[in-house]
Motif scaffolding. Structure first.
Motif, PDB file in Angstrom:
ATOM      1  N   GLU A 153       0.828  -1.215   0.000  1.00 32.06           N
ATOM      2  CA  GLU A 153       0.000   0.000   0.000  1.00 32.06           C
ATOM      3  C   GLU A 153       0.859   1.261   0.000  1.00 32.06           C
ATOM      4  O   GLU A 153       0.589   2.209  -0.755  1.00 32.06           O
ATOM      5  CB  GLU A 153      -0.920  -0.016   1.219  1.00 32.06           C
ATOM      6  N   ILE A 154       1.886   1.287   0.831  1.00 28.20           N
ATOM      7  CA  ILE A 154       2.768   2.460   0.880  1.00 28.20           C
ATOM      8  C   ILE A 154       3.537   2.597  -0.423  1.00 28.20           C
ATOM      9  O   ILE A 154       3.743   3.702  -0.938  1.00 28.20           O
ATOM     10  CB  ILE A 154       3.724   2.367   2.082  1.00 28.20           C
ATOM     11  N   LEU A 155       3.955   1.475  -0.996  1.00 24.37           N
ATOM     12  CA  LEU A 155       4.683   1.502  -2.266  1.00 24.37           C
ATOM     13  C   LEU A 155       3.815   2.110  -3.370  1.00 24.37           C
ATOM     14  O   LEU A 155       4.298   2.908  -4.183  1.00 24.37           O
ATOM     15  CB  LEU A 155       5.108   0.078  -2.647  1.00 24.37           C
ATOM     16  N   ALA A 156       2.533   1.761  -3.385  1.00 20.70           N
ATOM     17  CA  ALA A 156       1.621   2.333  -4.386  1.00 20.70           C
ATOM     18  C   ALA A 156       1.471   3.840  -4.176  1.00 20.70           C
ATOM     19  O   ALA A 156       1.449   4.609  -5.145  1.00 20.70           O
ATOM     20  CB  ALA A 156       0.257   1.648  -4.299  1.00 20.70           C
ATOM     21  N   GLY A 157       1.369   4.256  -2.909  1.00 18.37           N
ATOM     22  CA  GLY A 157       1.241   5.680  -2.616  1.00 18.37           C
ATOM     23  C   GLY A 157       2.477   6.462  -3.004  1.00 18.37           C
ATOM     24  O   GLY A 157       2.387   7.563  -3.580  1.00 18.37           O
ATOM     25  N   VAL A 158       3.633   5.909  -2.713  1.00 23.36           N
ATOM     26  CA  VAL A 158       4.898   6.558  -3.073  1.00 23.36           C
ATOM     27  C   VAL A 158       5.039   6.632  -4.590  1.00 23.36           C
ATOM     28  O   VAL A 158       5.513   7.635  -5.145  1.00 23.36           O
ATOM     29  CB  VAL A 158       6.085   5.800  -2.446  1.00 23.36           C
ATOM     30  N   GLY A 159       4.610   5.583  -5.279  1.00 30.33           N
ATOM     31  CA  GLY A 159       4.673   5.587  -6.735  1.00 30.33           C
ATOM     32  C   GLY A 159       3.786   6.664  -7.336  1.00 30.33           C
ATOM     33  O   GLY A 159       4.183   7.338  -8.289  1.00 30.33           O
TER      34      GLY A 159
ATOM     35  N   PHE B 241       8.532  -3.112  -8.695  1.00 23.75           N
ATOM     36  CA  PHE B 241       7.460  -2.118  -8.848  1.00 23.75           C
ATOM     37  C   PHE B 241       8.003  -0.829  -9.441  1.00 23.75           C
ATOM     38  O   PHE B 241       7.399  -0.256 -10.358  1.00 23.75           O
ATOM     39  CB  PHE B 241       6.821  -1.840  -7.485  1.00 23.75           C
ATOM     40  N   GLU B 242       9.119  -0.353  -8.926  1.00 23.83           N
ATOM     41  CA  GLU B 242       9.690   0.907  -9.406  1.00 23.83           C
ATOM     42  C   GLU B 242      10.153   0.792 -10.851  1.00 23.83           C
ATOM     43  O   GLU B 242      10.037   1.746 -11.629  1.00 23.83           O
ATOM     44  CB  GLU B 242      10.840   1.332  -8.491  1.00 23.83           C
ATOM     45  N   ALA B 243      10.665  -0.380 -11.220  1.00 26.76           N
ATOM     46  CA  ALA B 243      11.091  -0.581 -12.600  1.00 26.76           C
ATOM     47  C   ALA B 243       9.888  -0.546 -13.538  1.00 26.76           C
ATOM     48  O   ALA B 243       9.923   0.072 -14.607  1.00 26.76           O
ATOM     49  CB  ALA B 243      11.835  -1.906 -12.736  1.00 26.76           C
ATOM     50  N   ALA B 244       8.794  -1.202 -13.136  1.00 20.16           N
ATOM     51  CA  ALA B 244       7.585  -1.212 -13.962  1.00 20.16           C
ATOM     52  C   ALA B 244       6.956   0.172 -14.010  1.00 20.16           C
ATOM     53  O   ALA B 244       6.447   0.603 -15.049  1.00 20.16           O
ATOM     54  CB  ALA B 244       6.587  -2.224 -13.405  1.00 20.16           C
ATOM     55  N   ASP B 245       7.002   0.895 -12.898  1.00 13.21           N
ATOM     56  CA  ASP B 245       6.402   2.223 -12.831  1.00 13.21           C
ATOM     57  C   ASP B 245       7.163   3.226 -13.693  1.00 13.21           C
ATOM     58  O   ASP B 245       6.573   4.165 -14.233  1.00 13.21           O
ATOM     59  CB  ASP B 245       6.390   2.698 -11.372  1.00 13.21           C
TER      60      ASP B 245
END
Length: 217
Positions: free
Chosen positions: A59-65, A187-191
């Motif tokens: 959840e936090i990763l999605a928010g940061v993204g 996640f960051e690579a895909a984002d």
């Protein structure tokens, strides 16, 4: 008479030993059952802790993204130049909302960072909702831009605190065998990856499949 007394004494002693054995056996049974319950509770707590760490990390990763896109130079310039800004708050932190009573099972550094992050997220959402408020609309252009700049600052703080919370969760998760850092990297690579080429959309795939079928006929 002496034989009868000895016999009675022996019978009483046997009865006492039997009763004592029964009591000790019952106590041992209760102790084993209690130990089993404690072990089961401990396993349940450990699993709940793992689940909570994984869910909060996601959840936090999605928010940061999401904040990464909001804070690009282009988006910042656009937001500050917009006389009538409009945005939708990201009120989707259902993991934190549903598990606040379970925070005590997490280690102190994780709790501290997580609460800080969600506090900033709530603040940025409240300020985003204010963009639709009539009182905000009645402010001068300069006041509105000042407010938007403040909002972007809060989003920046949320992003920095979010990264710290992710670091804390990943560090603790390593001890539990959770490779959450790998999830973050993926996640960051895909984002950050560019959008897929339009030629690779569903229609093209359907045409390709149809062409393959025609060739087989």
């Amino acid at each position: 008479m002496e034989a009868t007394a000895d016999s009675l004494y022996s019978g009483l002693l046997v009865a006492l030993v039997g009763a004592l054995g029964a009591v000790l056996g019952a106590a041992a049974t209760v102790a084993l059952q209690s130990r089993s319950v404690v072990q089961q509770d401990s396993r349940h707590r450990a699993q709940r802790q793992r689940d909570l760490l994984i869910a909060m990390h996601a959840e936090i990763l999605a928010g940061v993204g999401a904040s990464r896109h909001q804070l690009t130079p282009e988006e910042r310039a656009y937001a500050l130049a917009n006389d009538n800004p409009f945005a939708t708050p990201d009120d989707n932190d259902f993991v934190f909302a549903g598990t606040q009573g379970d925070l005590s099972i997490l280690p102190e550094p994780v709790i501290h960072s997580v609460v800080q992050y969600y506090r900033r997220a709530a603040q940025s959402n409240a300020m985003t909702r204010d963009l639709r408020d009539l009182q905000f609309r009645e402010q001068s252009v300069e006041e509105r831009r000042k407010f938007v700049a403040l909002l972007l600052g809060v989003v920046g703080q949320q992003r920095r605190i979010g990264h710290k919370a992710l670091d804390e969760i990943e560090s603790y998760g390593d001890g539990l065998g959770l490779d959450l850092a790998a999830k973050r990297i993926a996640f960051e690579a895909a984002d950050a990856a560019p959008a897929m080429n339009a030629s690779d959309d569903g229609n093209d795939r359907a045409d390709h499949d149809a062409s393959s079928n025609r060739q087989e006929i």
